[in-house]
Design a protein around this motif. Structure first.
Motif, PDB file in Angstrom:
ATOM      1  N   ALA A  23      73.610  15.771-128.063  1.00 40.42           N
ATOM      2  CA  ALA A  23      73.375  16.536-129.292  1.00 40.42           C
ATOM      3  C   ALA A  23      72.669  15.677-130.349  1.00 40.42           C
ATOM      4  CB  ALA A  23      74.706  17.070-129.843  1.00 40.42           C
ATOM      5  N   ASN A  24      72.368  14.439-130.021  1.00 34.60           N
ATOM      6  CA  ASN A  24      71.688  13.530-130.939  1.00 34.60           C
ATOM      7  C   ASN A  24      70.228  13.425-130.517  1.00 34.60           C
ATOM      8  OD1 ASN A  24      70.672  11.401-132.412  1.00 34.60           O
ATOM      9  ND2 ASN A  24      72.308   9.972-131.879  1.00 34.60           N
ATOM     10  N   PRO A  25      69.311  14.058-131.264  1.00 35.92           N
ATOM     11  CA  PRO A  25      67.905  14.052-130.833  1.00 35.92           C
ATOM     12  C   PRO A  25      67.297  12.652-130.764  1.00 35.92           C
ATOM     13  CG  PRO A  25      68.122  15.007-133.025  1.00 35.92           C
ATOM     14  CD  PRO A  25      69.508  14.808-132.496  1.00 35.92           C
ATOM     15  N   ALA A  26      67.744  11.735-131.606  1.00 31.29           N
ATOM     16  CA  ALA A  26      67.207  10.375-131.546  1.00 31.29           C
ATOM     17  C   ALA A  26      67.554   9.719-130.210  1.00 31.29           C
ATOM     18  CB  ALA A  26      67.754   9.538-132.709  1.00 31.29           C
ATOM     19  N   LYS A  27      68.759   9.939-129.724  1.00 28.36           N
ATOM     20  CA  LYS A  27      69.178   9.363-128.433  1.00 28.36           C
ATOM     21  C   LYS A  27      68.367   9.985-127.295  1.00 28.36           C
ATOM     22  CE  LYS A  27      73.364   8.030-126.034  1.00 28.36           C
ATOM     23  NZ  LYS A  27      73.311   6.611-126.270  1.00 28.36           N
ATOM     24  N   VAL A  28      68.154  11.296-127.373  1.00 28.49           N
ATOM     25  CA  VAL A  28      67.371  11.985-126.337  1.00 28.49           C
ATOM     26  C   VAL A  28      65.922  11.485-126.350  1.00 28.49           C
ATOM     27  CG1 VAL A  28      66.475  14.227-125.597  1.00 28.49           C
ATOM     28  CG2 VAL A  28      68.856  14.016-126.328  1.00 28.49           C
ATOM     29  N   LEU A  29      65.336  11.380-127.532  1.00 23.42           N
ATOM     30  CA  LEU A  29      63.950  10.910-127.617  1.00 23.42           C
ATOM     31  C   LEU A  29      63.822   9.464-127.147  1.00 23.42           C
ATOM     32  CD1 LEU A  29      62.854  12.622-130.941  1.00 23.42           C
ATOM     33  CD2 LEU A  29      62.184  13.248-128.611  1.00 23.42           C
ATOM     34  N   ASN A  30      64.828   8.634-127.416  1.00 27.60           N
ATOM     35  CA  ASN A  30      64.798   7.258-126.904  1.00 27.60           C
ATOM     36  C   ASN A  30      64.905   7.229-125.384  1.00 27.60           C
ATOM     37  OD1 ASN A  30      64.434   5.973-129.346  1.00 27.60           O
ATOM     38  ND2 ASN A  30      66.617   5.679-129.703  1.00 27.60           N
ATOM     39  N   PHE A  31      65.638   8.170-124.822  1.00 34.36           N
ATOM     40  CA  PHE A  31      65.721   8.260-123.355  1.00 34.36           C
ATOM     41  C   PHE A  31      64.356   8.629-122.769  1.00 34.36           C
ATOM     42  CE2 PHE A  31      66.374  10.945-119.565  1.00 34.36           C
ATOM     43  CZ  PHE A  31      66.878   9.975-118.712  1.00 34.36           C
ATOM     44  N   LEU A  32      63.629   9.493-123.463  1.00 37.06           N
ATOM     45  CA  LEU A  32      62.316   9.932-122.970  1.00 37.06           C
ATOM     46  C   LEU A  32      61.209   8.913-123.236  1.00 37.06           C
ATOM     47  CD1 LEU A  32      62.504  13.664-124.108  1.00 37.06           C
ATOM     48  CD2 LEU A  32      62.841  12.764-121.799  1.00 37.06           C
ATOM     49  N   ASP A  33      61.452   7.940-124.090  1.00 32.84           N
ATOM     50  CA  ASP A  33      60.446   6.943-124.461  1.00 32.84           C
ATOM     51  C   ASP A  33      60.505   5.753-123.495  1.00 32.84           C
ATOM     52  OD1 ASP A  33      58.575   5.389-125.715  1.00 32.84           O
ATOM     53  OD2 ASP A  33      59.739   5.090-127.556  1.00 32.84           O
ATOM     54  N   LEU A  34      59.915   5.928-122.320  1.00 24.18           N
ATOM     55  CA  LEU A  34      60.002   4.901-121.271  1.00 24.18           C
ATOM     56  C   LEU A  34      59.332   3.587-121.632  1.00 24.18           C
ATOM     57  CD1 LEU A  34      59.329   7.111-118.118  1.00 24.18           C
ATOM     58  CD2 LEU A  34      61.523   6.365-119.046  1.00 24.18           C
ATOM     59  N   PHE A  35      58.312   3.626-122.469  1.00 19.65           N
ATOM     60  CA  PHE A  35      57.557   2.410-122.766  1.00 19.65           C
ATOM     61  C   PHE A  35      57.792   1.910-124.189  1.00 19.65           C
ATOM     62  CE2 PHE A  35      55.175   4.788-119.527  1.00 19.65           C
ATOM     63  CZ  PHE A  35      55.304   3.880-118.493  1.00 19.65           C
ATOM     64  N   GLY A  36      58.837   2.392-124.829  1.00 13.30           N
ATOM     65  CA  GLY A  36      59.159   1.969-126.194  1.00 13.30           C
ATOM     66  C   GLY A  36      60.616   1.557-126.273  1.00 13.30           C
ATOM     67  N   THR A  37      61.384   2.327-127.001  1.00 13.54           N
ATOM     68  CA  THR A  37      62.809   2.020-127.214  1.00 13.54           C
ATOM     69  C   THR A  37      63.663   2.762-126.199  1.00 13.54           C
ATOM     70  OG1 THR A  37      62.940   3.797-128.839  1.00 13.54           O
ATOM     71  CG2 THR A  37      62.498   1.583-129.674  1.00 13.54           C
ATOM     72  N   TRP A  38      63.352   2.591-124.938  1.00 10.93           N
ATOM     73  CA  TRP A  38      64.035   3.349-123.875  1.00 10.93           C
ATOM     74  C   TRP A  38      65.530   3.067-123.876  1.00 10.93           C
ATOM     75  CZ3 TRP A  38      65.519   2.141-118.446  1.00 10.93           C
ATOM     76  CH2 TRP A  38      65.854   3.298-117.745  1.00 10.93           C
ATOM     77  N   ASP A  39      66.306   4.160-123.826  1.00 10.28           N
ATOM     78  CA  ASP A  39      67.770   4.077-123.777  1.00 10.28           C
ATOM     79  C   ASP A  39      68.219   4.779-122.496  1.00 10.28           C
ATOM     80  OD1 ASP A  39      70.511   4.240-124.051  1.00 10.28           O
ATOM     81  OD2 ASP A  39      70.463   5.337-125.949  1.00 10.28           O
ATOM     82  N   PRO A  40      68.592   4.023-121.457  1.00  6.84           N
ATOM     83  CA  PRO A  40      68.925   4.636-120.173  1.00  6.84           C
ATOM     84  C   PRO A  40      70.318   5.273-120.110  1.00  6.84           C
ATOM     85  CG  PRO A  40      69.200   2.277-120.030  1.00  6.84           C
ATOM     86  CD  PRO A  40      68.639   2.571-121.397  1.00  6.84           C
ATOM     87  N   SER A  41      71.076   5.260-121.193  1.00  4.32           N
ATOM     88  CA  SER A  41      72.468   5.727-121.130  1.00  4.32           C
ATOM     89  C   SER A  41      72.584   7.200-120.742  1.00  4.32           C
ATOM     90  CB  SER A  41      73.187   5.464-122.450  1.00  4.32           C
ATOM     91  OG  SER A  41      72.581   6.175-123.503  1.00  4.32           O
ATOM     92  N   LEU A  42      71.608   8.021-121.099  1.00  2.00           N
ATOM     93  CA  LEU A  42      71.698   9.437-120.726  1.00  2.00           C
ATOM     94  C   LEU A  42      71.517   9.653-119.225  1.00  2.00           C
ATOM     95  CD1 LEU A  42      69.978  11.345-123.666  1.00  2.00           C
ATOM     96  CD2 LEU A  42      72.398  10.911-123.251  1.00  2.00           C
ATOM     97  N   ALA A  43      70.957   8.673-118.540  1.00  2.00           N
ATOM     98  CA  ALA A  43      70.865   8.772-117.076  1.00  2.00           C
ATOM     99  C   ALA A  43      72.265   8.787-116.472  1.00  2.00           C
ATOM    100  CB  ALA A  43      70.047   7.617-116.506  1.00  2.00           C
ATOM    101  N   PHE A  44      73.194   8.064-117.074  1.00  4.42           N
ATOM    102  CA  PHE A  44      74.580   8.073-116.599  1.00  4.42           C
ATOM    103  C   PHE A  44      75.239   9.430-116.873  1.00  4.42           C
ATOM    104  CE2 PHE A  44      73.733   3.547-117.267  1.00  4.42           C
ATOM    105  CZ  PHE A  44      74.031   3.072-115.995  1.00  4.42           C
ATOM    106  N   VAL A  45      74.894  10.026-118.012  1.00  7.56           N
ATOM    107  CA  VAL A  45      75.403  11.368-118.333  1.00  7.56           C
ATOM    108  C   VAL A  45      74.903  12.356-117.280  1.00  7.56           C
ATOM    109  CG1 VAL A  45      75.346  13.246-120.029  1.00  7.56           C
ATOM    110  CG2 VAL A  45      75.562  10.883-120.798  1.00  7.56           C
ATOM    111  N   MET A  46      73.613  12.292-116.972  1.00  6.46           N
ATOM    112  CA  MET A  46      73.045  13.200-115.968  1.00  6.46           C
ATOM    113  C   MET A  46      73.630  12.930-114.588  1.00  6.46           C
ATOM    114  SD  MET A  46      69.097  13.770-116.978  1.00  6.46           S
ATOM    115  CE  MET A  46      68.648  12.424-118.041  1.00  6.46           C
ATOM    116  N   GLY A  47      73.794  11.664-114.247  1.00  7.26           N
ATOM    117  CA  GLY A  47      74.398  11.324-112.960  1.00  7.26           C
ATOM    118  C   GLY A  47      75.816  11.865-112.849  1.00  7.26           C
TER     119      GLY A  47
END
Length: 148
Positions: A23-47
């Motif tokens: 529900a935090n758009p900044a966290k989601v956008l960081n997950f989608l930003d592979l070549f910037g401030t990538w945050d892989p934590s949502l991959a664990f949520v999806m897994g």
């Protein structure tokens, strides 16, 4: 009883979206930003979601009828049409630009999250607009689906 279970299930789902950061758009956008401030934590949520769904379906298919009665209904179509591809593209573009998808966006409105006062009305307007299209507007350009 089914409505109560649906309501409680929706509350648990919404709570999961908030706790996981979806529900935090900044966290989601960081997950989608592979070549910037990538945050892989949502991959664990999806897994985790994939794992729970996998186990849930395996348990569900051991039953002859759904727990609350009725019949199991599964989609029969397996083809890709222009309407499906257009909708998926619009969903992905909206998610990438806004950092919200529909479930977390509605949850975030209740949390008064910034950006939702623009995103959610635009999303609802888009949903309404899609329903206003004639059913054959996109289908006219495609061959009719085969009937089984």
């Amino acid at each position: 009883m089914g409505k109560v279970i649906g309501f409680v299930t929706g509350l648990v789902f919404g709570l999961g979206l908030v706790v996981s950061g979806m529900a935090n758009p900044a966290k989601v956008l960081n997950f989608l930003d592979l070549f910037g401030t990538w945050d892989p934590s949502l991959a664990f949520v999806m897994g985790g979601a994939v794992l729970v769904t996998f186990v849930g379906y395996r348990l569900t298919w051991t039953r002859k009828i759904p727990l609350l009665g009725g019949v199991f209904e599964l989609p029969r179509r397996r083809d890709l049409d222009l309407r499906l591809i257009t909708g998926a593209a619009a969903f992905g573009i909206g998610w990438g630009l806004g950092g919200f998808c529909p479930g977390p966006a509605v949850t975030s409105v209740l949390l008064a999250a910034p950006g939702t006062l623009v995103f959610v009305p635009a999303m609802l307007l888009g949903m309404w607009g899609a329903r206003q299209l004639p059913a054959n507007a996109l289908a006219a350009r495609e061959p009719a689906p085969e009937r089984a």
